[in-house]
Design a protein around this motif. Sequence first.
Motif, PDB file in Angstrom:
ATOM      1  N   GLU A  27      47.377  35.326  29.752  1.00 49.74           N
ATOM      2  CA  GLU A  27      47.088  36.765  29.647  1.00 49.74           C
ATOM      3  C   GLU A  27      45.613  37.044  29.919  1.00 49.74           C
ATOM      4  OE1 GLU A  27      47.283  40.949  28.677  1.00 49.74           O
ATOM      5  OE2 GLU A  27      48.546  39.460  29.662  1.00 49.74           O
ATOM      6  N   LYS A  28      44.733  36.177  29.433  1.00 45.89           N
ATOM      7  CA  LYS A  28      43.305  36.353  29.706  1.00 45.89           C
ATOM      8  C   LYS A  28      43.029  36.236  31.197  1.00 45.89           C
ATOM      9  CE  LYS A  28      38.676  34.834  28.352  1.00 45.89           C
ATOM     10  NZ  LYS A  28      37.877  33.971  27.438  1.00 45.89           N
ATOM     11  N   ALA A  29      43.669  35.269  31.853  1.00 45.18           N
ATOM     12  CA  ALA A  29      43.506  35.109  33.306  1.00 45.18           C
ATOM     13  C   ALA A  29      44.016  36.340  34.035  1.00 45.18           C
ATOM     14  CB  ALA A  29      44.241  33.860  33.778  1.00 45.18           C
ATOM     15  N   ARG A  30      45.147  36.899  33.570  1.00 41.72           N
ATOM     16  CA  ARG A  30      45.700  38.104  34.201  1.00 41.72           C
ATOM     17  C   ARG A  30      44.730  39.264  34.105  1.00 41.72           C
ATOM     18  NH1 ARG A  30      47.623  42.901  33.200  1.00 41.72           N
ATOM     19  NH2 ARG A  30      47.176  42.698  30.971  1.00 41.72           N
ATOM     20  N   HIS A  33      41.621  38.696  36.489  1.00 40.60           N
ATOM     21  CA  HIS A  33      41.874  38.755  37.929  1.00 40.60           C
ATOM     22  C   HIS A  33      42.740  39.940  38.359  1.00 40.60           C
ATOM     23  CE1 HIS A  33      39.915  34.909  38.445  1.00 40.60           C
ATOM     24  NE2 HIS A  33      40.712  34.349  37.548  1.00 40.60           N
ATOM     25  N   GLY A  34      43.338  40.650  37.405  1.00 43.25           N
ATOM     26  CA  GLY A  34      44.182  41.791  37.759  1.00 43.25           C
ATOM     27  C   GLY A  34      45.373  41.402  38.611  1.00 43.25           C
ATOM     28  N   THR A  35      45.995  40.284  38.287  1.00 40.48           N
ATOM     29  CA  THR A  35      47.083  39.749  39.109  1.00 40.48           C
ATOM     30  C   THR A  35      48.358  40.578  39.023  1.00 40.48           C
ATOM     31  OG1 THR A  35      47.423  38.222  37.250  1.00 40.48           O
ATOM     32  CG2 THR A  35      46.359  37.337  39.228  1.00 40.48           C
ATOM     33  N   SER A  36      49.092  40.567  40.118  1.00 39.73           N
ATOM     34  CA  SER A  36      50.426  41.166  40.149  1.00 39.73           C
ATOM     35  C   SER A  36      51.357  40.312  39.288  1.00 39.73           C
ATOM     36  CB  SER A  36      50.953  41.193  41.583  1.00 39.73           C
ATOM     37  OG  SER A  36      51.275  39.870  42.014  1.00 39.73           O
ATOM     38  N   PRO A  37      52.544  40.807  38.946  1.00 43.39           N
ATOM     39  CA  PRO A  37      53.464  40.005  38.128  1.00 43.39           C
ATOM     40  C   PRO A  37      53.766  38.629  38.720  1.00 43.39           C
ATOM     41  CG  PRO A  37      54.186  42.279  38.139  1.00 43.39           C
ATOM     42  CD  PRO A  37      53.039  42.198  39.114  1.00 43.39           C
ATOM     43  N   LYS A 105      64.680  36.904  38.529  1.00 38.10           N
ATOM     44  CA  LYS A 105      63.473  36.100  38.305  1.00 38.10           C
ATOM     45  C   LYS A 105      62.424  36.375  39.378  1.00 38.10           C
ATOM     46  CE  LYS A 105      65.760  32.299  35.856  1.00 38.10           C
ATOM     47  NZ  LYS A 105      65.975  30.824  35.808  1.00 38.10           N
ATOM     48  N   LEU A 106      61.155  36.201  38.997  1.00 36.78           N
ATOM     49  CA  LEU A 106      60.058  36.401  39.942  1.00 36.78           C
ATOM     50  C   LEU A 106      60.102  35.342  41.038  1.00 36.78           C
ATOM     51  CD1 LEU A 106      57.235  37.123  37.327  1.00 36.78           C
ATOM     52  CD2 LEU A 106      58.344  38.789  38.820  1.00 36.78           C
ATOM     53  N   ASP A 107      59.801  35.762  42.246  1.00 28.36           N
ATOM     54  CA  ASP A 107      59.887  34.861  43.398  1.00 28.36           C
ATOM     55  C   ASP A 107      58.573  34.113  43.592  1.00 28.36           C
ATOM     56  OD1 ASP A 107      60.605  33.538  45.666  1.00 28.36           O
ATOM     57  OD2 ASP A 107      60.799  35.321  46.950  1.00 28.36           O
ATOM     58  N   VAL A 108      58.304  33.173  42.689  1.00 26.83           N
ATOM     59  CA  VAL A 108      57.067  32.393  42.769  1.00 26.83           C
ATOM     60  C   VAL A 108      57.054  31.527  44.019  1.00 26.83           C
ATOM     61  CG1 VAL A 108      55.690  30.583  41.657  1.00 26.83           C
ATOM     62  CG2 VAL A 108      56.707  32.410  40.283  1.00 26.83           C
ATOM     63  N   GLY A 109      58.199  30.903  44.325  1.00 27.58           N
ATOM     64  CA  GLY A 109      58.271  30.061  45.515  1.00 27.58           C
ATOM     65  C   GLY A 109      57.973  30.835  46.788  1.00 27.58           C
ATOM     66  N   GLY A 110      58.403  32.101  46.835  1.00 31.68           N
ATOM     67  CA  GLY A 110      58.155  32.920  48.013  1.00 31.68           C
ATOM     68  C   GLY A 110      56.697  33.308  48.143  1.00 31.68           C
ATOM     69  N   VAL A 111      56.058  33.636  47.023  1.00 31.02           N
ATOM     70  CA  VAL A 111      54.659  34.075  47.091  1.00 31.02           C
ATOM     71  C   VAL A 111      53.724  32.880  47.345  1.00 31.02           C
ATOM     72  CG1 VAL A 111      53.923  33.889  44.671  1.00 31.02           C
ATOM     73  CG2 VAL A 111      53.128  35.791  46.057  1.00 31.02           C
ATOM     74  N   VAL A 112      54.128  31.682  46.912  1.00 26.84           N
ATOM     75  CA  VAL A 112      53.334  30.471  47.158  1.00 26.84           C
ATOM     76  C   VAL A 112      53.614  29.928  48.554  1.00 26.84           C
ATOM     77  CG1 VAL A 112      52.946  28.063  46.463  1.00 26.84           C
ATOM     78  CG2 VAL A 112      53.171  29.846  44.727  1.00 26.84           C
ATOM     79  N   GLY A 113      54.900  29.860  48.933  1.00 29.49           N
ATOM     80  CA  GLY A 113      55.288  29.295  50.221  1.00 29.49           C
ATOM     81  C   GLY A 113      55.693  27.841  50.079  1.00 29.49           C
ATOM     82  N   LYS A 114      56.608  27.393  50.922  1.00 31.15           N
ATOM     83  CA  LYS A 114      57.120  26.020  50.847  1.00 31.15           C
ATOM     84  C   LYS A 114      56.335  25.052  51.714  1.00 31.15           C
ATOM     85  CE  LYS A 114      61.890  27.404  49.841  1.00 31.15           C
ATOM     86  NZ  LYS A 114      63.298  27.328  50.284  1.00 31.15           N
ATOM     87  N   ASN A 115      55.642  25.567  52.711  1.00 30.11           N
ATOM     88  CA  ASN A 115      54.911  24.701  53.631  1.00 30.11           C
ATOM     89  C   ASN A 115      53.444  24.627  53.209  1.00 30.11           C
ATOM     90  OD1 ASN A 115      57.173  24.274  55.460  1.00 30.11           O
ATOM     91  ND2 ASN A 115      56.889  26.423  56.030  1.00 30.11           N
ATOM     92  N   GLY A 116      53.023  23.461  52.779  1.00 27.82           N
ATOM     93  CA  GLY A 116      51.645  23.301  52.326  1.00 27.82           C
ATOM     94  C   GLY A 116      51.504  22.038  51.509  1.00 27.82           C
ATOM     95  N   VAL A 165      56.744  37.746  32.211  1.00 31.83           N
ATOM     96  CA  VAL A 165      55.911  38.942  32.338  1.00 31.83           C
ATOM     97  C   VAL A 165      56.643  40.133  31.732  1.00 31.83           C
ATOM     98  CG1 VAL A 165      54.719  40.478  33.950  1.00 31.83           C
ATOM     99  CG2 VAL A 165      54.874  38.017  34.435  1.00 31.83           C
ATOM    100  N   ASP A 166      55.961  40.877  30.875  1.00 34.42           N
ATOM    101  CA  ASP A 166      56.571  42.011  30.194  1.00 34.42           C
ATOM    102  C   ASP A 166      56.633  43.234  31.121  1.00 34.42           C
ATOM    103  OD1 ASP A 166      57.774  43.316  28.073  1.00 34.42           O
ATOM    104  OD2 ASP A 166      56.268  42.661  26.624  1.00 34.42           O
ATOM    105  N   LYS A 167      57.251  44.297  30.640  1.00 30.81           N
ATOM    106  CA  LYS A 167      57.421  45.507  31.453  1.00 30.81           C
ATOM    107  C   LYS A 167      56.094  46.165  31.800  1.00 30.81           C
ATOM    108  CE  LYS A 167      62.049  46.557  29.661  1.00 30.81           C
ATOM    109  NZ  LYS A 167      62.892  47.538  28.910  1.00 30.81           N
ATOM    110  N   ASP A 168      55.086  45.988  30.934  1.00 28.81           N
ATOM    111  CA  ASP A 168      53.762  46.569  31.205  1.00 28.81           C
ATOM    112  C   ASP A 168      52.877  45.605  31.994  1.00 28.81           C
ATOM    113  OD1 ASP A 168      53.212  44.671  29.312  1.00 28.81           O
ATOM    114  OD2 ASP A 168      52.200  46.012  27.906  1.00 28.81           O
ATOM    115  N   ILE A 169      53.474  44.566  32.575  1.00 27.05           N
ATOM    116  CA  ILE A 169      52.879  43.482  33.379  1.00 27.05           C
ATOM    117  C   ILE A 169      51.944  42.572  32.587  1.00 27.05           C
ATOM    118  CG2 ILE A 169      53.077  44.852  35.489  1.00 27.05           C
ATOM    119  CD1 ILE A 169      50.017  44.896  35.650  1.00 27.05           C
ATOM    120  N   SER A 170      51.888  42.721  31.257  1.00 26.64           N
ATOM    121  CA  SER A 170      51.158  41.758  30.440  1.00 26.64           C
ATOM    122  C   SER A 170      52.012  40.494  30.295  1.00 26.64           C
ATOM    123  CB  SER A 170      50.848  42.342  29.067  1.00 26.64           C
ATOM    124  OG  SER A 170      52.042  42.560  28.332  1.00 26.64           O
TER     125      SER A 170
END
Length: 290
Positions: A27-30, A33-37, A105-116, A165-170
């Motif tokens: 939560e402190k990191a969020r 950095h103002g990160t998206s969910p 569920k949040l698409d972490v794999g999509g936002v990170v990418g599989k190639n790398g 991630v909660d509804k208020d993105i916290s």
Amino acid sequence: MRDYIIRGIDKKGNIRVFVATSTQMVEKARKIHGTSPTASAALGRSLTAAAMLGITMKGEKDTLTFKIKGDGPIGNIISVANNKGEVKGYVDNPYADLPSRSNGKLDVGGVVGKNGQLAIIKDLGLKDPYIGYTNLVSGEIAEDLVHYFHISEQQPSAINLGVLVDKDISIRAAGGYILQLLPGVEDEDIDRIEGILKKAKPISTLIDQGLTPEEVMETLFGEFEMEILDRKPIEYKCNCSREKIEEVLISLGKEEIQNIIVEDEKAEIVCHFCNGKYNFSKEELINLID
């Protein structure tokens, strides 16, 4: 509940387990950095993994850098940890986001990418750091770290990392566990572990239900009679300072500093990890040259 990690081993000495709760840290990191969910989930998983790996470092000045670079919109994910439980990190694009998957569920794999690649860099105070890396397999981070341990360190592991991630993105709940098989583990025990993991709830769900790391370890692996070896508080903490930023500027060299003076007559340096700003006047830059 304060964030912390426990480290345990089974009665036979064949199974090593780390369990972390990291809700406040993520939560402190969020907030910083103002990160998206989805970016919060990706960075949070990385920070949690780095924290569990970092406490295994032996020297007080040793650091571990956990780096993921995929072909997704988030870019690089960098997390740095030490054996004191201090962790910091950032992502190239904190606003990167994607629609949730069909299962919600949040698409972490999509936002990170599989190639790398995934890289672990250990700075042990020697001439050169130790660097190990493997290709990504999913971008989900936990699976990629399992693959890293298997290929780079020949260490059979099971890893679960989660951020709710909660509804208020916290950040509502965050944590993780790493289970590693040690030499001599019996096939029967491996089968039992596989059966447990197939039925286990996600770590973020367990933490959201109020379970402590001790209760998570008991719930999942209690039948192996786990002994807790130690507990370590963890927190998001950046160790940047004006003195360290001065060293960075000096490392640019006399000519580069002179170019800054000619073009801007001042300098503003922003720390990637905490967004702290350090301003240097023309006179201060001249003093650095001297």
